[in-house]
Design a protein around this motif. Structure first.
Motif, PDB file in Angstrom:
ATOM      1  N   THR A   1       0.849  -1.183   0.000  1.00 22.00           N
ATOM      2  CA  THR A   1       0.000   0.000   0.000  1.00 22.00           C
ATOM      3  C   THR A   1       0.891   1.241   0.000  1.00 22.00           C
ATOM      4  N   GLU A   2       0.269   2.416   0.041  1.00 20.38           N
ATOM      5  CA  GLU A   2       1.030   3.660   0.061  1.00 20.38           C
ATOM      6  C   GLU A   2       2.018   3.685   1.225  1.00 20.38           C
ATOM      7  N   ALA A   3       1.595   3.197   2.394  1.00 15.04           N
ATOM      8  CA  ALA A   3       2.464   3.213   3.568  1.00 15.04           C
ATOM      9  C   ALA A   3       3.680   2.305   3.370  1.00 15.04           C
ATOM     10  N   GLU A   4       3.475   1.129   2.762  1.00 18.58           N
ATOM     11  CA  GLU A   4       4.590   0.215   2.529  1.00 18.58           C
ATOM     12  C   GLU A   4       5.570   0.767   1.484  1.00 18.58           C
ATOM     13  N   ILE A   5       5.017   1.402   0.437  1.00 20.00           N
ATOM     14  CA  ILE A   5       5.892   2.016  -0.568  1.00 20.00           C
ATOM     15  C   ILE A   5       6.727   3.120   0.070  1.00 20.00           C
ATOM     16  N   HIS A   6       6.129   3.899   0.954  1.00 23.28           N
ATOM     17  CA  HIS A   6       6.860   4.940   1.672  1.00 23.28           C
ATOM     18  C   HIS A   6       7.987   4.316   2.493  1.00 23.28           C
ATOM     19  N   SER A   7       7.710   3.196   3.149  1.00 22.75           N
ATOM     20  CA  SER A   7       8.716   2.513   3.949  1.00 22.75           C
ATOM     21  C   SER A   7       9.877   2.029   3.084  1.00 22.75           C
ATOM     22  N   ILE A   8       9.576   1.478   1.920  1.00 21.36           N
ATOM     23  CA  ILE A   8      10.622   1.018   1.001  1.00 21.36           C
ATOM     24  C   ILE A   8      11.545   2.172   0.626  1.00 21.36           C
ATOM     25  N   ASN A   9      10.977   3.339   0.423  1.00 19.15           N
ATOM     26  CA  ASN A   9      11.765   4.487  -0.026  1.00 19.15           C
ATOM     27  C   ASN A   9      12.564   5.160   1.070  1.00 19.15           C
ATOM     28  N   PHE A  10      12.068   5.119   2.314  1.00 21.56           N
ATOM     29  CA  PHE A  10      12.668   5.963   3.339  1.00 21.56           C
ATOM     30  C   PHE A  10      13.156   5.243   4.597  1.00 21.56           C
ATOM     31  N   ASP A  11      12.740   3.999   4.836  1.00 23.56           N
ATOM     32  CA  ASP A  11      13.167   3.301   6.047  1.00 23.56           C
ATOM     33  C   ASP A  11      14.458   2.525   5.793  1.00 23.56           C
ATOM     34  N   LYS A  12      15.416   2.660   6.701  1.00 24.10           N
ATOM     35  CA  LYS A  12      16.707   2.018   6.521  1.00 24.10           C
ATOM     36  C   LYS A  12      16.594   0.498   6.398  1.00 24.10           C
ATOM     37  N   GLU A  13      15.679  -0.092   7.163  1.00 26.38           N
ATOM     38  CA  GLU A  13      15.560  -1.555   7.151  1.00 26.38           C
ATOM     39  C   GLU A  13      14.981  -2.071   5.838  1.00 26.38           C
ATOM     40  N   MET A  14      14.360  -1.191   5.036  1.00 23.78           N
ATOM     41  CA  MET A  14      13.808  -1.610   3.754  1.00 23.78           C
ATOM     42  C   MET A  14      14.614  -1.082   2.566  1.00 23.78           C
ATOM     43  N   PHE A  15      15.784  -0.497   2.845  1.00 19.88           N
ATOM     44  CA  PHE A  15      16.586   0.093   1.776  1.00 19.88           C
ATOM     45  C   PHE A  15      16.970  -0.940   0.721  1.00 19.88           C
ATOM     46  N   LYS A  16      17.208  -2.175   1.149  1.00 20.52           N
ATOM     47  CA  LYS A  16      17.611  -3.208   0.194  1.00 20.52           C
ATOM     48  C   LYS A  16      16.539  -3.416  -0.880  1.00 20.52           C
ATOM     49  N   ALA A  17      15.254  -3.322  -0.502  1.00 19.09           N
ATOM     50  CA  ALA A  17      14.185  -3.498  -1.483  1.00 19.09           C
ATOM     51  C   ALA A  17      14.238  -2.390  -2.528  1.00 19.09           C
ATOM     52  N   LYS A  18      14.472  -1.159  -2.093  1.00 14.71           N
ATOM     53  CA  LYS A  18      14.590  -0.035  -3.029  1.00 14.71           C
ATOM     54  C   LYS A  18      15.796  -0.235  -3.947  1.00 14.71           C
ATOM     55  N   LYS A  19      16.909  -0.650  -3.373  1.00  9.07           N
ATOM     56  CA  LYS A  19      18.119  -0.896  -4.158  1.00  9.07           C
ATOM     57  C   LYS A  19      17.892  -2.001  -5.179  1.00  9.07           C
ATOM     58  N   LEU A  20      17.239  -3.072  -4.765  1.00  6.12           N
ATOM     59  CA  LEU A  20      16.965  -4.185  -5.682  1.00  6.12           C
ATOM     60  C   LEU A  20      16.045  -3.759  -6.816  1.00  6.12           C
ATOM     61  N   ALA A  21      15.029  -2.951  -6.497  1.00  5.53           N
ATOM     62  CA  ALA A  21      14.117  -2.469  -7.543  1.00  5.53           C
ATOM     63  C   ALA A  21      14.883  -1.706  -8.610  1.00  5.53           C
ATOM     64  N   ASN A  22      15.822  -0.856  -8.184  1.00  2.15           N
ATOM     65  CA  ASN A  22      16.628  -0.091  -9.137  1.00  2.15           C
ATOM     66  C   ASN A  22      17.580  -0.984  -9.920  1.00  2.15           C
ATOM     67  N   GLU A  23      18.129  -2.000  -9.262  1.00  2.00           N
ATOM     68  CA  GLU A  23      19.023  -2.930  -9.952  1.00  2.00           C
ATOM     69  C   GLU A  23      18.269  -3.722 -11.023  1.00  2.00           C
ATOM     70  N   ILE A  24      17.054  -4.112 -10.707  1.00  2.00           N
ATOM     71  CA  ILE A  24      16.239  -4.854 -11.673  1.00  2.00           C
ATOM     72  C   ILE A  24      15.974  -3.998 -12.909  1.00  2.00           C
ATOM     73  N   LEU A  25      15.679  -2.709 -12.698  1.00  2.00           N
ATOM     74  CA  LEU A  25      15.347  -1.832 -13.820  1.00  2.00           C
ATOM     75  C   LEU A  25      16.559  -1.426 -14.645  1.00  2.00           C
ATOM     76  N   SER A  26      17.748  -1.759 -14.178  1.00  2.00           N
ATOM     77  CA  SER A  26      18.954  -1.467 -14.962  1.00  2.00           C
ATOM     78  C   SER A  26      19.631  -2.748 -15.431  1.00  2.00           C
ATOM     79  N   ASP A  27      18.949  -3.885 -15.276  1.00  2.00           N
ATOM     80  CA  ASP A  27      19.535  -5.184 -15.613  1.00  2.00           C
ATOM     81  C   ASP A  27      19.402  -5.462 -17.106  1.00  2.00           C
TER      82      ASP A  27
END
Length: 210
Positions: A61-87
């Motif tokens: 949901t919107e809250a989870e997407i916000h967490s992916i973008n800004f919470d340190k514990e979810m940073f890996k998910a944001k990093k992986l999303a960017n890696e996938i889009l540049s693969d």
């Protein structure tokens, strides 16, 4: 630190469906750090799915997407999303002609798109249709407003479409069906798995036109 773009939209159900179709049972995912580093898309997509599944229950949901973008514990998910889009293992839709487009194949896109709200006849809920065209391929698919974060960007892109303009995004999609073909182009219905903020060059070009 690398300049990772914000995740704007993500569908856990979409990722699970595609993973099971292309790579195997999602309940049997074993994520090994070395498998992600080898550059395989199955490793990265599996790691992304594992990350969001361990951090959240249910659909994003919107809250989870916000967490992916800004919470340190979810940073890996944001990093992986960017890696996938540049693969490079995933074809860029801009490099695919209409005769090469396949269903059951993941594609990346990075271009300006239209975002059009519509009301579903099934559940009377509002969804966002994302429509893009690049080269010989036109693609479109519905997205749930519940899976969008960064609502200010979504509002901006919807307003751009309302005035006859487009808005830049990059993302990951899975063609479901080829609907219309002409001599020079083809149209397909797609399932969007990820949509992130645009690459810097594309974003700068868009602002220069405003």
């Amino acid at each position: 630190m690398a300049d990772y773009q914000h995740v704007m939209y993500a569908s856990r159900g979409g990722v699970e469906q595609v993973y099971s179709e292309l790579f195997g049972d999602v309940d049997q995912i074993t994520v090994e750090e070395r498998s992600r580093k080898t550059g395989t898309i199955s490793g990265k997509l599996g790691a992304f799915l594992t990350q969001i599944s361990s951090g959240f229950t249910g659909e994003l949901t919107e809250a989870e997407i916000h967490s992916i973008n800004f919470d340190k514990e979810m940073f890996k998910a944001k990093k992986l999303a960017n890696e996938i889009l540049s693969d490079d293992e995933i074809p860029d839709i801009s490099e695919v002609n209409k005769n090469e487009l396949e269903t059951g194949q993941l594609y990346r896109f990075s271009c300006e798109v239209e975002t059009k709200p519509f009301e579903s006849e099934i559940d009377n809920q509002t969804y966002i249709e994302v429509v893009g065209e690049i080269g010989e391929v036109r693609f479109k698919g519905g997205t749930s407003t519940e899976n969008w974060g960064r609502r200010s960007h979504l509002v901006q892109s919807v307003r751009a479409t309302a005035r006859g303009d487009t808005y830049p995004y990059q993302g990951l999609m899975w063609p479901l069906s080829l609907t219309t073909e002409t001599e020079n182009s083809i149209e397909c219905d797609v399932n969007f798995l990820l949509i992130c903020g645009p690459e810097r060059v594309l974003r700068d070009e868009w602002y220069e036109k405003q």
